[in-house]
Design an enzyme around this catalytic site. Structure first.
Site, PDB file in Angstrom:
ATOM      1  CB  CYS A 194      -0.867  39.479   0.257  1.00  0.00           C
ATOM      2  SG  CYS A 194       1.178  40.995  -0.549  1.00  0.00           S
TER       3      CYS A 194
ATOM      4  CG  HIS B 145       0.910  -2.728  -2.562  1.00  0.00           C
ATOM      5  ND1 HIS B 145       1.870  -3.117  -1.742  1.00  0.00           N
ATOM      6  CD2 HIS B 145      -0.168  -3.252  -2.694  1.00  0.00           C
ATOM      7  CE1 HIS B 145       0.736  -3.668  -0.627  1.00  0.00           C
ATOM      8  NE2 HIS B 145      -0.222  -3.811  -1.717  1.00  0.00           N
TER       9      HIS B 145
END
Length: 788
Positions: free
Chosen positions: A748, A418
């Site tokens: 990279c 919830h």
């Protein structure tokens, strides 16, 4: 007169006004999807007309709305008092004879097949479970109800629950007229999940909105513990395209604590028909459903999603008696499916702090403020706007105060509990399933709650500064080369894939080994010979997996497959492990196997480690994992990269070793890339390229080794610059060699992320791809577009 009761099998999607969204959806699935393989327990529903007639004929309607017309729902105490009074009026009022008799007849018909059948009695509001409303969980559910008198009583309780505090407040805040919302009670055969398992699944990732996965939570016993957040469940991600190709498709498995489960009780009084008991320790340390069951659930989820044509939120249950998997509810997903993907919002911490609590992150935002520890609803008025709400768990009665909070932290719960659902809906960062946050954090303590760093939500001591960046990605300008991303953390892959990109230029195995595994591969290969204290730690870490070695291989598979699936079919270049000896030594058991080196940066790492007799068996595990990702799962967008190759002889030997383990260049489209990060790699580029399909430049190590400096030394750190002429000369040589050979060339390293002008220089040199850190992709993209 419209019937007061109708069989679920006679209902369909067009009956929302008659029986509410939940019951209409159940009827739709029973009538339309049973033949396709979706299993839904049968039952019946009371109609909205039955509810309206009950309120109108009894005179309750006018009394209720007189009360609500003068109510200020933001006055928490007045809301609680009025809600309680209205609910009691409904409980005390008898049903009209026609409704009571209709329920008795329908339940009697169910009992012809199964005498004294146990049923679930659930609410279904006529404005609930619509794409633009999230009423889920606002009304009551009663499980294991037996006997017609108890069924009638439970239906009365369900009717009353339309006036729960949270339901009244929600309708006011969403602009729904109380008089226009009616309730239907669904009476459905119980699945015997008290001896099986249950949970929730979404046909997208609940945090990022990534649509190519099914996300499943699972725990032992009845499903209320998962929905309420009373238990930290197991979690699974399944890749839809891989599933549809009939290949192994489970991307990730997270073992939950599953400390408790809800089972049937011997008490038949409504509200007392279930009980919560502890789960045996051995069961907690195993996944509560198998990969085969995860796959079967995902197939049912895809059938449902395809039928409805939108992302779905589905509750499921495994029957412990017949072993079958059932769908007990399905509703449209109402948060992520409505978010606007064209605008990216990024929260970034500007400073570091001390982590004091960890849990599961909900959303990707950051919030901070003073802690308010709330133990029960009587303390609700303590929470002021901007507070960090800390509690054991929440339920729908807490919603009026949750929207005041800057962040929410709970002891219990998973990503479908919830607290998680409401936090997403409100856009509030939440960290759930923390264990003991409510006892460790103190009222008034200033904290920062960060959900911007991956799957793990972090609570920092103090209020840390953070930035919020918003970028429009509707139409990105064209560039003459490809911008890729460096992605090490699989937890962020679904989030990062939404940033404009051409794939992943660097996926590091080190993050997966360090965070998801945490154990030295030698310690897992030699598990039985480990010292007893180390063995106990490792044994706890590998819970849920068949063997120590299986744990290592499967966790590598999960990490790499998650990144590969997130970016599929774009290329994902996975760099094989590049830990140094001191970093390997920091893993559990690592100090038993690693040498002490004075300068690990230049020591036992990369290709030298792979081909050594001491590490070759560990490297074989990496190869086994990469082969499974590519060949079994079919994620052939994965390419492999070998780091720190010192000599051409090493290049030859590591290429042959990979081929011996079933990873041969060219087979099944495999490309083998080499990190170009030593001066020797650029100087002898043509020779190295005989064994590889291209280079990816590692600018960090290339700069250190060219300039002969340690970038971590504060004394000389100012000399570290990837734009130095000597470094750029070597980079030019590498780029030219790859271009001349018709092979891949990318970069990279950190350089282009820190220096957009270096990215521009690389572009002019003819580089094919530049791979950047995710937080610099958009800025660099726009910079390059403006300066070309």
């Amino acid at each position: 007169m419209e019937a007061y009761v109708v069989s679920l099998a006679e209902l369909g999607a067009n009956d929302v006004e008659k029986v509410g969204g939940k019951n209409a959806s159940l009827g739709e699935m029973i009538s339309q999807l049973t033949a396709a393989g979706v299993k839904v327990p049968t039952g019946f529903a009371t109609t909205a007309e039955a509810y309206r007639a009950f309120l109108e004929k009894s005179g309750l309607n006018q009394r209720i709305h007189d009360e609500l017309d003068t109510l200020d729902v933001d006055d928490v105490k007045a809301l609680a008092k009025t809600g309680a009074q209205i609910r009691q009026w409904i409980i005390d009022e008898p049903f009209q004879p026609e409704l009571e008799q209709a329920i008795r007849t329908a339940y009697s018909n169910m009992c012809r097949e199964l005498p004294e059948v146990a049923v679930a009695v659930r609410s279904s509001a006529t404005a609930e479970d619509l794409p633009d409303a999230s009423f889920a969980g606002q009304q009551e559910t009663f499980l294991n109800i037996r006997g017609v008198d108890q069924v009638i009583h439970a239906v009365k309780e369900v009717f009353a629950s339309l006036f729960n505090d949270r339901a009244i407040a929600y309708r006011v805040h969403q602009g729904f007229d109380h008089k226009l919302v009616a309730l239907s009670a669904g009476i459905q055969r119980m699945v015997h999940s008290e001896t099986g398992a249950s949970g929730v699944m979404f046909t997208l990732d609940t945090e990022s909105g990534f649509n190519d996965v099914v996300f499943i939570t699972a725990a032992y016993g009845l499903g209320e513990t998962v929905v309420q957040g009373a238990v930290n469940p197991d979690e699974f991600y399944v890749h839809k395209p891989t599933l549809q190709a009939n290949r192994p498709a489970v991307l990730r498995r997270n073992l939950g604590t599953k400390a408790i489960k809800m089972v049937y009780s011997d008490d038949q009084e409504v509200g007392k028909t279930v009980a919560t008991v502890d789960v045996d320790m051995a069961d907690r340390q195993q996944f509560c459903i198998t990969d085969e069951e995860v796959t079967e659930l995902s197939k049912q989820a895809l059938i449902i999603e395809q039928h409805y044509g939108r992302p779905m939120d589905i509750e499921w249950a495994k029957d412990g008696e017949d072993g079958l998997l059932y769908i007990v509810q399905a509703r449209p997903e109402t948060v992520k499916s409505r978010s606007h993907a064209a605008t990216m919002e990024r929260y970034l911490l500007k400073e570091q702090g001390k982590v004091i609590i960890e849990g599961r992150s909900i959303g990707q935002r950051i919030g901070s403020g003073p802690v308010k520890v709330i133990h029960n609803l009587t303390e609700m008025d303590k929470v002021q706007p901007g507070d960090v709400l800390v509690t054991d768990m929440t339920d729908p009665d807490w919603e009026p105060i949750m929207k005041r909070a800057a962040a929410i932290v709970t002891d219990r719960g998973g990503r479908t509990c919830h607290a998680a659902i409401i936090a997403r809906e409100l856009g509030i960062p939440a960290v759930v399933g923390c264990g003991h946050a409510s006892s460790q954090l103190k009222d008034g303590q200033l904290v920062t709650v960060s959900c911007a760093e991956g799957d793990t939500g972090l609570v920092y001591d103090g209020q840390l500064a953070f930035d919020v960046k918003q970028s429009s990605v509707d139409s990105m300008p064209d560039l003459p080369f490809k911008l890729m991303m460096n992605v090490g953390n699989p937890d962020r892959a679904f989030d990062f894939q939404a940033i404009p990109n051409e794939g992943v230029g660097l996926a590091r195995l080190e993050f997966i080994i360090n965070r998801m595994i945490g154990v030295h591969p030698k310690a897992l290969l030699n598990f039985e010979q480990l010292p007893e204290d180390v063995k106990q730690i490792v044994d706890q870490r590998i819970s849920g997996y068949v063997s120590p070695v299986d744990f290592y291989v499967e966790k590598l598979v999960e990490g790499v497959a998650t990144i590969a699936a997130a970016f599929y079919p774009k290329k994902v270049i996975v760099r094989l492990s590049d830990f140094k000896s001191n970093e390997y030594a920091n893993l559990i058991g690592g100090d038993l196997y690693e040498p002490h080196e004075e300068n690990p940066m230049l020591g036992f790492r990369g290709a030298s480690r792979y081909i050594s007799d001491d590490f070759r068996d560990c490297f074989e595990l990496e190869c086994r994992a990469m082969k499974k990702v590519r060949d079994e799962m079919g994620l052939t967008n994965v390419e492999l990269m070998v780091p720190f190759v010192r000599t051409v002889g090493e290049a030859k030997r590591v290429s042959e070793l990979l081929a011996a383990h079933g990873l041969k260049r060219g087979e099944n489209g495999l490309r083998l890339i080499m990190m170009c990060e030593l001066p020797t790699n650029a100087l002898l580029a043509e020779q190295f390229l005989e064994y590889f399909d291209g280079f990816s430049i590692g600018s960090n190590d290339m700069t250190q080794l060219t300039l002969g400096l340690d970038r971590d030394s504060g004394i000389i750190a100012h000399l570290f610059d990837e734009r130095d002429d000597a470094v750029k000369t070597l980079l030019s040589m590498a780029i030219k060699a790859c271009r001349d050979a018709g092979k891949y060339i990318g970069i990279c390293g950190q350089g282009p992320s820190d220096h957009p002008d270096l990215a521009r220089w690389l572009m002019d040199e003819g580089i094919e791809t530049v791979s950047l850190n995710p937080d610099s992709v958009l800025d660099t993209w726009f910079y390059l577009a403006e300066n070309t």
